[in-house]
Design a protein around this motif. Structure first.
Motif, PDB file in Angstrom:
ATOM      1  N   THR A  87       0.853  -1.183   0.000  1.00  0.00           N
ATOM      2  CA  THR A  87       0.000   0.000   0.000  1.00  0.00           C
ATOM      3  C   THR A  87       0.888   1.232   0.000  1.00  0.00           C
ATOM      4  O   THR A  87       2.112   1.136   0.139  1.00  0.00           O
ATOM      5  N   VAL A  88       0.248   2.394  -0.154  1.00  0.00           N
ATOM      6  CA  VAL A  88       0.992   3.651  -0.222  1.00  0.00           C
ATOM      7  C   VAL A  88       0.554   4.571   0.907  1.00  0.00           C
ATOM      8  O   VAL A  88      -0.313   4.223   1.721  1.00  0.00           O
ATOM      9  N   ASN A  89       1.145   5.740   0.936  1.00  0.00           N
ATOM     10  CA  ASN A  89       0.852   6.713   1.983  1.00  0.00           C
ATOM     11  C   ASN A  89      -0.384   7.527   1.581  1.00  0.00           C
ATOM     12  O   ASN A  89      -0.289   8.464   0.781  1.00  0.00           O
ATOM     13  N   LEU A  90      -1.525   7.170   2.136  1.00  0.00           N
ATOM     14  CA  LEU A  90      -2.770   7.870   1.839  1.00  0.00           C
ATOM     15  C   LEU A  90      -2.950   9.068   2.771  1.00  0.00           C
ATOM     16  O   LEU A  90      -2.685   8.974   3.975  1.00  0.00           O
ATOM     17  N   TYR A  91      -3.409  10.161   2.174  1.00  0.00           N
ATOM     18  CA  TYR A  91      -3.716  11.370   2.933  1.00  0.00           C
ATOM     19  C   TYR A  91      -5.186  11.724   2.745  1.00  0.00           C
ATOM     20  O   TYR A  91      -5.805  11.352   1.747  1.00  0.00           O
ATOM     21  N   LYS A  92      -5.708  12.486   3.683  1.00  0.00           N
ATOM     22  CA  LYS A  92      -7.118  12.874   3.625  1.00  0.00           C
ATOM     23  C   LYS A  92      -7.355  14.132   2.805  1.00  0.00           C
ATOM     24  O   LYS A  92      -8.508  14.468   2.522  1.00  0.00           O
ATOM     25  N   ASN A  93      -6.267  14.833   2.439  1.00  0.00           N
ATOM     26  CA  ASN A  93      -6.449  16.090   1.702  1.00  0.00           C
ATOM     27  C   ASN A  93      -5.366  16.259   0.651  1.00  0.00           C
ATOM     28  O   ASN A  93      -4.313  15.613   0.694  1.00  0.00           O
ATOM     29  N   ALA A  94      -5.639  17.133  -0.292  1.00  0.00           N
ATOM     30  CA  ALA A  94      -4.722  17.346  -1.406  1.00  0.00           C
ATOM     31  C   ALA A  94      -3.399  17.968  -0.963  1.00  0.00           C
ATOM     32  O   ALA A  94      -2.385  17.822  -1.651  1.00  0.00           O
ATOM     33  N   GLU A  95      -3.389  18.651   0.178  1.00  0.00           N
ATOM     34  CA  GLU A  95      -2.155  19.263   0.693  1.00  0.00           C
ATOM     35  C   GLU A  95      -1.220  18.222   1.300  1.00  0.00           C
ATOM     36  O   GLU A  95      -0.063  18.516   1.617  1.00  0.00           O
ATOM     37  N   CYS A  96      -1.726  17.016   1.492  1.00  0.00           N
ATOM     38  CA  CYS A  96      -0.950  15.915   2.063  1.00  0.00           C
ATOM     39  C   CYS A  96      -0.342  16.277   3.420  1.00  0.00           C
ATOM     40  O   CYS A  96       0.853  16.050   3.687  1.00  0.00           O
ATOM     41  N   ASN A  97      -1.169  16.854   4.274  1.00  0.00           N
ATOM     42  CA  ASN A  97      -0.713  17.156   5.633  1.00  0.00           C
ATOM     43  C   ASN A  97      -1.608  16.514   6.702  1.00  0.00           C
ATOM     44  O   ASN A  97      -1.454  16.800   7.888  1.00  0.00           O
ATOM     45  N   GLU A  98      -2.536  15.666   6.268  1.00  0.00           N
ATOM     46  CA  GLU A  98      -3.394  14.962   7.221  1.00  0.00           C
ATOM     47  C   GLU A  98      -3.457  13.487   6.818  1.00  0.00           C
ATOM     48  O   GLU A  98      -4.023  13.131   5.783  1.00  0.00           O
ATOM     49  N   TYR A  99      -2.854  12.637   7.639  1.00  0.00           N
ATOM     50  CA  TYR A  99      -2.784  11.223   7.318  1.00  0.00           C
ATOM     51  C   TYR A  99      -4.157  10.548   7.330  1.00  0.00           C
ATOM     52  O   TYR A  99      -5.011  10.863   8.153  1.00  0.00           O
TER      53      TYR A  99
END
Length: 252
Positions: free
Chosen positions: A114-126
Motif C-alpha cells: 500500500t501507499v501513503n494515503l492522505y485525507k487532503n490534497a495538501e498531504c498534511n493529514e494522514y
C-alpha cells in the motif's frame, strides 16, 4: 507486464467524474469498474474513457466485486509479472506513482503493498490506513471511545515497512498472490474483508503488506458513521466475528 486497476462504484458516478482520476489512469492502465447500482449514463461515460464497465443485476459485496473483476481481467491465468490494484473510487493517484510502486515492489520482491494515503490534497493529514491486526478489545474501544489502538503512527515510519494490514482503499497485489489466496473472501459483505485478505496473505503465503511511505495518494473518504445498533453496526459485528474466528484458528 500488465497492471489492472479494479474499482467498485456504489453511487460514485458523480464523484468519479469530478475527481477525473480514473480517466487519467485509463490512458495508461487497464481500468475495470463495476457499477453496483446501475447508474444512468455510467456505461457510456466509461466507454468514452476506455474503462471496462461491468454492471451488477443485484448489489454485491466489496470483496466479491473485486473477485469478479480479477477473473474477468486475468481469466484465472495471471503471470508472475501481472499486478492487480484494488482502488477506491474516492482515491486520487497519478500513473507515475503506480509505476514507481510496482518497480519498488519488484526490486524488494514484495507481493502486496500500500501507499501513503492522505485525507487532503495538501498531504498534511494522514489517512489511518495501516494498522496492526485488531483484537476484540480494539474493536470495542474503537466503537465506545472512538480511539482505535490498532492504528499505526505513520509519522514514525520513514521507509518501506511490513505492516499487518492496510485499508482496501488502496491495495496493490502481485496477481499471482491474489490468485493463490483466492482473492477476497466473499462471505464478508462489508467491513473486515481487507483485514482478512492481508491476514491470509501473511499466514498462508508468507507475504506481509509492505507500506511505502514515500509514495503518496489522496483518499477523500466520507467516513461512515457506525452508530451502535445501526445496520452498519450489525454488518461490522458480523464481519468482526468471522475475522476473529479465522485469526484464532491461525493462532496469531
Amino acid at each position: 507486464m500488465s497492471i489492472v486497476i479494479s474499482v467498485v462504484s456504489h453511487n460514485h458516478f458523480d464523484l468519479i467524474k469530478k475527481l477525473k482520476s480514473l480517466q487519467q489512469l485509463s490512458k495508461t492502465f487497464k481500468v475495470y469498474l463495476i457499477d453496483n447500482v446501475k447508474e444512468d449514463g455510467f456505461k457510456e461515460w466509461c466507454d468514452t474513457h476506455d474503462i471496462y464497465y461491468i454492471a451488477n443485476d443485484k448489489k454485491l459485496g466489496f470483496g466479491e466485486n473485486n473477485n469478479i473483476i480479477f477473473q474477468t481481467a486475468f481469466n484465472n491465468s495471471p503471470s508472475e509479472d501481472d499486478w492487480f490494484l484494488v482502488l477506491n473510487p474516492d482515491v486520487i493517484v497519478d500513473p507515475e506513482s503506480i509505476y514507481n510502486l510496482v518497480e519498488k515492489m519488484k526490486l524488494d520482491k514484495t507481493h502486496l503493498s500500500t501507499v501513503n494515503l492522505y485525507k487532503n490534497a495538501e498531504c498534511n493529514e494522514y489517512d489511518n490506513a495501516v494498522r496492526n491486526f485488531p483484537t476484540l478489545t480494539d474493536f470495542v474501544k474503537s466503537y465506545l471511545t472512538g480511539n482505535n489502538p490498532s492504528i499505526l503512527d505513520k509519522s514514525k515510519i520513514i521507509r518501506a515497512t511490513a505492516v499487518d494490514w492496510a485499508s482496501g482503499s488502496f491495495l496493490m497485489f502481485n496477481a499471482k498472490l491474489y490468485d493463490e489466496i483466492n482473492g477476497f473472501d466473499s462471505n464478508y459483505f462489508m467491513y473486515c474483508e481487507d483485514i482478512d485478505i492481508c491476514l491470509r496473505a501473511k499466514v498462508l503465503c508468507k507475504h506481509s503488506v509492505v507500506y511505502y511511505p514515500d509514495i503518496k495518494a489522496v483518499h477523500l473518504a466520507a467516513h461512515s458513521n457506525r452508530k451502535l445498533f445501526s445496520k452498519s453496526f450489525f454488518w461490522h459485528v458480523r464481519s468482526m466475528i468471522r475475522y476473529l474466528t479465522l485469526k484464532n484458528n491461525y493462532k496469531l
